[in-house]
Design an enzyme around this catalytic site. Structure first.
Site: not given
Length: 366
Positions: A53-55, A87, A206, A247, A258
């Site tokens: 995860r994470g852009a 996503r 997170q 993101d 988020k």
């Protein structure tokens, strides 16, 4: 950079076939375990479950996913499309997948055979990985200098800074040291960090699970707080700046991050606290005109209804959108956009990788 005993993401050639190996973030902080993705469907599953995860890291994962499809002799455009849609809010995912698809397509058009074209695809994914690591270092420097030398210079005297961050933006989301957390780490290494306030970040924690994990490993002074407690910190004057990642950044500077980021921006504006977004240029999407055009991913109700009556419905967006007028600055590897608006966003997108000096278009090099 945080020294994870298991690499966050790596390519592996093995007798059983090539694979993308991931540090499974769903098992942190209790266990550092590697997850093997030997095909595109398994990588898509890892992306959707937030094992990766994470852009910026999603962009890298998408890039290696397309390289994996090419190495397996599969339909590369189809694989790129599936990965890009895994996503919808995270623009980097599609950027990485399409970039490697394009490199592979050019190789094929120039007469390369399947093996040679697959090698080109992998080389392009590796290049993106390396570029992201370099971008992390530049963002950390720009953000640190912006905080210490510009936004807060002379305003708080010699006292060290209290920074508030939301979600997770360290080396777990990047090919390098991260985005917003990398700035906080740089302030800490400059011996100017008094406290990092870490929002636990609902619904999957997170912040409490991942940012606290990285802060602990890197020796930052930090405290975890429930998201709803941030207002009391602002009211008490105990936040000097907010640092978040993104993101997707629209052409007007509106930012999707988020869920819970937008309320922090409102609090920061009310209390006169700088609100900084730290993200690589690849997170900017010029094709998205404004915040209203950003598609917001909706997560499963089960993520938030464990303690609710059986059958309870839930509203569980993964992200919210902060309008550009609430963002003090956007920190990129090419420089800093402030004030935030279309002109500054366009300038940073067209700027050379080394950044740009202060100018009337809203770009500055911190």
């Amino acid at each position: 950079m945080t020294d994870h005993s298991v690499p966050v993401l790596r390519w592996a050639d093995a007798p059983e076939g090539p694979a993308v190996l991931l540090l499974d973030q769903t098992r942190l902080p209790a266990e550092e375990a590697e997850l093997r993705c030997g095909d595109v469907p398994s990588l898509v599953s890892a992306i959707r479950s937030l094992a990766v995860r994470g852009a910026p890291l999603l962009g890298i994962a998408g890039a290696y996913g397309v390289a994996l499809a090419a190495a397996r002799g599969e339909d590369v455009p189809k694989a790129a499309g599936v990965l890009a849609g895994a996503r919808p809010t995270a623009v980097n995912l599609g950027y990485g997948a399409r970039r490697v698809e394009s490199a592979h397509g050019r190789a094929v058009a120039e007469g390369a055979g399947p093996e040679a074209a697959a090698a080109v695809a992998l080389a392009e994914a590796c290049a993106l990985h390396a570029e992201d690591a370099e971008a992390s270092d530049r963002m950390a420097e720009h953000g640190r200098d912006l905080l210490l030398n510009t936004l807060l210079a002379g305003r708080r005297g010699a006292r060290d800074l209290r920074l508030l961050t939301h979600c997770n933006t360290g080396s777990l989301v990047s090919g390098g040291g991260g985005t917003a957390f990398a700035v906080a780490r740089a302030v800490h290494r400059a011996e100017r960090l008094e406290r990092l306030w870490v929002d636990e970040t609902r619904p999957l924690l997170q912040g409490a699970r991942l940012t606290a994990y990285e802060a602990e490993r890197d020796g930052l002074p930090y405290s975890v707080l429930v998201d709803g407690a941030a207002g009391s910190l602002f009211a008490a004057g105990r936040v000097d700046a907010v640092l978040i990642g993104a993101d997707r950044i629209a052409a007007d500077g509106s930012t999707a991050n988020k869920v819970g980021s937008f309320p922090l921006a409102v609090l920061a504006r009310h209390h006169g606290v700088p609100f900084l977004v730290v993200a690589p240029v690849t997170t900017i999407d010029p094709e998205t005109p404004d915040g209203a055009a950003i598609e917001i991913e909706q997560r499963s109700a089960e993520e938030v209804t464990a303690n609710a009556p059986k059958g309870a419905e839930a509203y569980n967006p993964a992200f919210d959108v902060t309008p550009a007028e609430l963002v003090t600055a956007i920190v990129t590897e090419r420089g800093v956009v402030t004030p935030v608006g279309r002109e500054g966003i366009a300038a940073v997108c067209s700027a050379p990788p080394t950044g740009a000096s202060r100018s009337r278009n809203g770009m500055m090099n911190s």
